[in-house]
Design an enzyme around this catalytic site. Sequence first.
Site, PDB file in Angstrom:
ATOM      1  N   GLY A  95      32.473 -24.639  17.874  1.00 51.83           N
ATOM      2  CA  GLY A  95      33.489 -24.585  16.626  1.00 51.83           C
ATOM      3  C   GLY A  95      33.134 -23.614  15.623  1.00 51.83           C
ATOM      4  N   SER A  96      34.052 -22.937  15.087  1.00 51.84           N
ATOM      5  CA  SER A  96      33.935 -22.124  14.017  1.00 51.84           C
ATOM      6  C   SER A  96      35.118 -21.118  13.789  1.00 51.84           C
ATOM      7  CB  SER A  96      32.769 -20.996  14.587  1.00 51.84           C
ATOM      8  OG  SER A  96      32.921 -20.591  15.649  1.00 51.84           O
ATOM      9  N   ARG A  97      34.925 -20.148  13.107  1.00 53.13           N
ATOM     10  CA  ARG A  97      35.984 -19.128  12.823  1.00 53.13           C
ATOM     11  C   ARG A  97      35.755 -17.929  12.793  1.00 53.13           C
ATOM     12  NH1 ARG A  97      38.480 -20.128   6.727  1.00 53.13           N
ATOM     13  NH2 ARG A  97      38.725 -17.962   6.008  1.00 53.13           N
TER      14      ARG A  97
END
Length: 226
Positions: free
Chosen positions: A189-191
């Site tokens: 999960g991240s961006r």
Amino acid sequence: MRINKEGYRIIAVSGLVCLLIWWLIYHLLTSQLSNSLLWVSAVLLLLFWFFIVAFFREPRRVRIHDEDLVFSPCDGRVVVTEVVRENEYLDDDMMQISIFMSITNVHMNWTPVAGVVEYFKYHPGRFLVAWHPKSSTENERTTTVVRMDTGCKVLFRQIAGLIARRIVSYMKVGDKVEQNSVCGFIKFGSRIDVLVPKDSELLVSIGEAVVGSQTPIARLHKKING
């Protein structure tokens, strides 16, 4: 399904942990649990392990080349499209396109444009939720700037989130990179922020789902480097 090399160790360790937990349940709690509950625990552990395996899946995708386009560097959903001041390296107003990756997305990362890696830096930092506005400047992250043959420079940041605790980048200053080649991996999960010249044509909108290395997110105005 191919598995990305970044997942080999985690998959092996998580499999061993699941087996250990099942062994403990079977040998220590057999007298307290019914056979049906033992089977349910086994199925849940197996499903958890399959989820870990699926997280590190490596899709086969067509390599697209178009020097006028900037492609999404990851799978996910667009959460930001705005003009910002980039102060780390470019010192200019840039159009920022941010893409949030949920825990179910493929987490491989691709280079959005072709060119030479002019700048790279790893920043230790916090682990705010990836959609937080301050995550771009306060979270653990990497910053990469690619200078295209036209002279145009595109910056992209891998940003850790609340759950992500490991950013992997294959970028090195001076490397010549191909468009939509694999450039890294972010675990759990991240961006990613992509910053392009502010006069670029935006091709996506907030809330839109994008596919890494396949979805064009901006069109560059040609700028020949004299």
